[in-house]
Write a protein that holds these residues in place. Sequence first.
Motif, PDB file in Angstrom:
ATOM      1  N   ASP A  21       0.647  -1.324   0.099  1.00 21.47           N
ATOM      2  CA  ASP A  21       0.103   0.092   0.005  1.00 21.47           C
ATOM      3  C   ASP A  21       0.988   1.266   0.086  1.00 21.47           C
ATOM      4  OD1 ASP A  21      -2.403  -1.523   0.138  1.00 21.47           O
ATOM      5  OD2 ASP A  21      -2.594  -1.485   2.333  1.00 21.47           O
ATOM      6  N   PHE A  22       1.921   1.243   0.664  1.00 23.31           N
ATOM      7  CA  PHE A  22       2.759   2.247   0.733  1.00 23.31           C
ATOM      8  C   PHE A  22       3.530   2.829  -0.534  1.00 23.31           C
ATOM      9  CE2 PHE A  22       7.198   4.311   1.546  1.00 23.31           C
ATOM     10  CZ  PHE A  22       6.706   5.426   2.429  1.00 23.31           C
ATOM     11  N   ILE A  23       3.802   1.550  -0.895  1.00 22.61           N
ATOM     12  CA  ILE A  23       4.666   1.714  -2.560  1.00 22.61           C
ATOM     13  C   ILE A  23       3.493   2.289  -3.515  1.00 22.61           C
ATOM     14  CG2 ILE A  23       5.588   0.449  -4.470  1.00 22.61           C
ATOM     15  CD1 ILE A  23       6.945  -1.326  -2.390  1.00 22.61           C
ATOM     16  N   SER A  24       2.286   1.871  -3.539  1.00 16.50           N
ATOM     17  CA  SER A  24       1.358   2.288  -4.623  1.00 16.50           C
ATOM     18  C   SER A  24       0.937   3.720  -4.162  1.00 16.50           C
ATOM     19  CB  SER A  24       0.033   1.418  -4.253  1.00 16.50           C
ATOM     20  OG  SER A  24      -0.557   1.644  -3.073  1.00 16.50           O
ATOM     21  N   GLN A  25       1.195   4.378  -3.011  1.00 17.36           N
ATOM     22  CA  GLN A  25       0.971   5.606  -2.466  1.00 17.36           C
ATOM     23  C   GLN A  25       2.026   6.661  -3.084  1.00 17.36           C
ATOM     24  OE1 GLN A  25       0.226   6.024   1.583  1.00 17.36           O
ATOM     25  NE2 GLN A  25      -1.398   4.364   1.409  1.00 17.36           N
ATOM     26  N   ILE A  26       3.265   6.137  -3.206  1.00 23.76           N
ATOM     27  CA  ILE A  26       4.490   7.281  -3.516  1.00 23.76           C
ATOM     28  C   ILE A  26       5.027   6.924  -4.651  1.00 23.76           C
ATOM     29  CG2 ILE A  26       4.433   7.983  -0.938  1.00 23.76           C
ATOM     30  CD1 ILE A  26       7.207   6.213  -0.799  1.00 23.76           C
ATOM     31  N   PHE A  78      10.310  12.364  11.249  1.00 26.07           N
ATOM     32  CA  PHE A  78       9.513  11.222  11.164  1.00 26.07           C
ATOM     33  C   PHE A  78       9.883  10.510   9.873  1.00 26.07           C
ATOM     34  CE2 PHE A  78       6.743  13.021  14.267  1.00 26.07           C
ATOM     35  CZ  PHE A  78       6.225  11.886  15.182  1.00 26.07           C
ATOM     36  N   TRP A  79      10.091   9.189   9.562  1.00 21.96           N
ATOM     37  CA  TRP A  79      10.621   8.497   8.502  1.00 21.96           C
ATOM     38  C   TRP A  79       9.820   7.227   8.252  1.00 21.96           C
ATOM     39  CZ3 TRP A  79      13.689   9.052  12.686  1.00 21.96           C
ATOM     40  CH2 TRP A  79      14.007   7.841  13.258  1.00 21.96           C
ATOM     41  N   GLU A  80       9.507   6.760   7.000  1.00 21.67           N
ATOM     42  CA  GLU A  80       9.049   5.479   6.696  1.00 21.67           C
ATOM     43  C   GLU A  80       9.590   5.087   5.198  1.00 21.67           C
ATOM     44  OE1 GLU A  80       4.444   7.074   7.800  1.00 21.67           O
ATOM     45  OE2 GLU A  80       4.852   6.884   5.794  1.00 21.67           O
ATOM     46  N   PHE A  81      10.000   3.853   5.233  1.00 20.76           N
ATOM     47  CA  PHE A  81      10.325   3.171   3.996  1.00 20.76           C
ATOM     48  C   PHE A  81       9.994   1.734   4.146  1.00 20.76           C
ATOM     49  CE2 PHE A  81      13.583   2.378   7.516  1.00 20.76           C
ATOM     50  CZ  PHE A  81      13.981   0.990   7.179  1.00 20.76           C
ATOM     51  N   VAL A  82      10.225   1.217   2.961  1.00 18.50           N
ATOM     52  CA  VAL A  82       9.992  -0.317   2.475  1.00 18.50           C
ATOM     53  C   VAL A  82      10.962  -0.608   1.296  1.00 18.50           C
ATOM     54  CG1 VAL A  82       7.693  -0.261   3.362  1.00 18.50           C
ATOM     55  CG2 VAL A  82       8.317   0.400   0.915  1.00 18.50           C
ATOM     56  N   ASP A  84       6.785  -5.484   5.587  1.00 22.04           N
ATOM     57  CA  ASP A  84       6.164  -4.640   6.403  1.00 22.04           C
ATOM     58  C   ASP A  84       6.787  -3.135   6.134  1.00 22.04           C
ATOM     59  OD1 ASP A  84       5.283  -6.743   7.728  1.00 22.04           O
ATOM     60  OD2 ASP A  84       6.897  -7.070   9.237  1.00 22.04           O
ATOM     61  N   LEU A  85       5.901  -2.288   6.767  1.00 20.45           N
ATOM     62  CA  LEU A  85       6.404  -0.705   6.688  1.00 20.45           C
ATOM     63  C   LEU A  85       7.205  -0.510   7.976  1.00 20.45           C
ATOM     64  CD1 LEU A  85       6.217   2.284   5.352  1.00 20.45           C
ATOM     65  CD2 LEU A  85       3.991   2.441   6.531  1.00 20.45           C
ATOM     66  N   ILE A  86       8.270   0.150   7.491  1.00 21.15           N
ATOM     67  CA  ILE A  86       9.092   0.467   8.718  1.00 21.15           C
ATOM     68  C   ILE A  86       8.843   2.084   9.044  1.00 21.15           C
ATOM     69  CG2 ILE A  86      11.615   0.441   9.721  1.00 21.15           C
ATOM     70  CD1 ILE A  86      10.487  -2.313   9.179  1.00 21.15           C
ATOM     71  N   LEU A  87       8.648   2.293  10.458  1.00 17.74           N
ATOM     72  CA  LEU A  87       8.406   3.573  10.783  1.00 17.74           C
ATOM     73  C   LEU A  87       9.458   4.188  11.803  1.00 17.74           C
ATOM     74  CD1 LEU A  87       5.471   2.105  10.407  1.00 17.74           C
ATOM     75  CD2 LEU A  87       4.848   4.682  10.037  1.00 17.74           C
ATOM     76  N   GLY A  88       9.787   5.287  11.856  1.00 13.62           N
ATOM     77  CA  GLY A  88      10.555   5.773  13.179  1.00 13.62           C
ATOM     78  C   GLY A  88      10.523   7.279  13.215  1.00 13.62           C
ATOM     79  N   PHE A 137       9.256  13.423   6.959  1.00 16.29           N
ATOM     80  CA  PHE A 137       8.421  14.605   7.129  1.00 16.29           C
ATOM     81  C   PHE A 137       8.447  14.973   8.638  1.00 16.29           C
ATOM     82  CE2 PHE A 137       5.728  10.802   7.920  1.00 16.29           C
ATOM     83  CZ  PHE A 137       5.284  10.964   9.114  1.00 16.29           C
ATOM     84  N   TYR A 138       8.389  16.359   9.055  1.00 13.92           N
ATOM     85  CA  TYR A 138       8.521  16.811  10.169  1.00 13.92           C
ATOM     86  C   TYR A 138       7.102  17.123  11.001  1.00 13.92           C
ATOM     87  CZ  TYR A 138      12.592  18.452   7.907  1.00 13.92           C
ATOM     88  OH  TYR A 138      13.932  18.482   7.071  1.00 13.92           O
TER      89      TYR A 138
END
Length: 285
Positions: A165-170, A200-204, A243-247, A277-278
């Motif tokens: 879902d994350f990949i399809s969004q960005i 904040f960050w997110e990645f896959v 899994d979507l990694i967030l931090g 993002f901040y």
Amino acid sequence: MSTITSKKEVKTIWDIPLESLYSLVTDFYKKEKDTIVLDYEQKIRLLAFFKQEKLGPFSSDKDSDTGYFDVVGSHRRKAWISLRDMSNEEARQGLIKLLDAATPRLKDYALQRWREEQRQLEKENCQDQREEKITQSAPTPPKPVAMKSVLAPAALWCTPKAARDFISQISTSPDHRVEVGPGEALTIQVPTSTKASAIFWEFVTEKEDIGFGLRYQRSPGEGVATYPVDQLLPVTKRDCSEDLILGSHQYMTQGTYMLQFDNSHCTSCKIVYYKVFYQTSTPSQ
């Protein structure tokens, strides 16, 4: 017309030291020799004084160029020989006395040049003294020092099965996609925002895992040369193809974050999709 009658007078004549005066006189002669009227005997005598001052008393090995039929050279040699054991200082005196008698312009030239040199020397000495005083009075700037930064720990979590879902969004934005080649590591630098207090960050990845770590370096401040780079999260393999990694990390100072994607353990290329993002009043990209 001035005259020079003794060694004692030469050392004090015109208030110019003999060595300096001789240099000025020879310089004058080189420039004005075409206008100075000297008879044959005076020219021969002048050259004899010059050789005596430069080479010392005559010897055949010092004058090997004079041939048997060289009449002028023979006269020059005899004049040099006649000076016998005349000292270096006496030869200088003789040359100065001869030219001083030949042209009244010599004294004016020597005095003018000597005064100019002394004024220049005094000017340079004054400048050196001023620079020394400025150096002594200038405050010593404080030495930049490296400071330790105190940071809150970074948070890291994941959202299971959210990678697709994350990949399809960005995926349509090339700014959120990077390639990390086999055996390579990639660092993305992200500066802090003065309008926010957290990042904040997110990645896959498209497939397989990748190493991820987080570093931070505080911006230099007044009197501080540099802050050390803090390793907030060590580089560790993250299962992020499904899994979507967030931090996130809360910051109190301005600086630069370094997101580390490490593919050095793998022989295949990895495609990473990420977003940073901040946090202000409400989270914004």
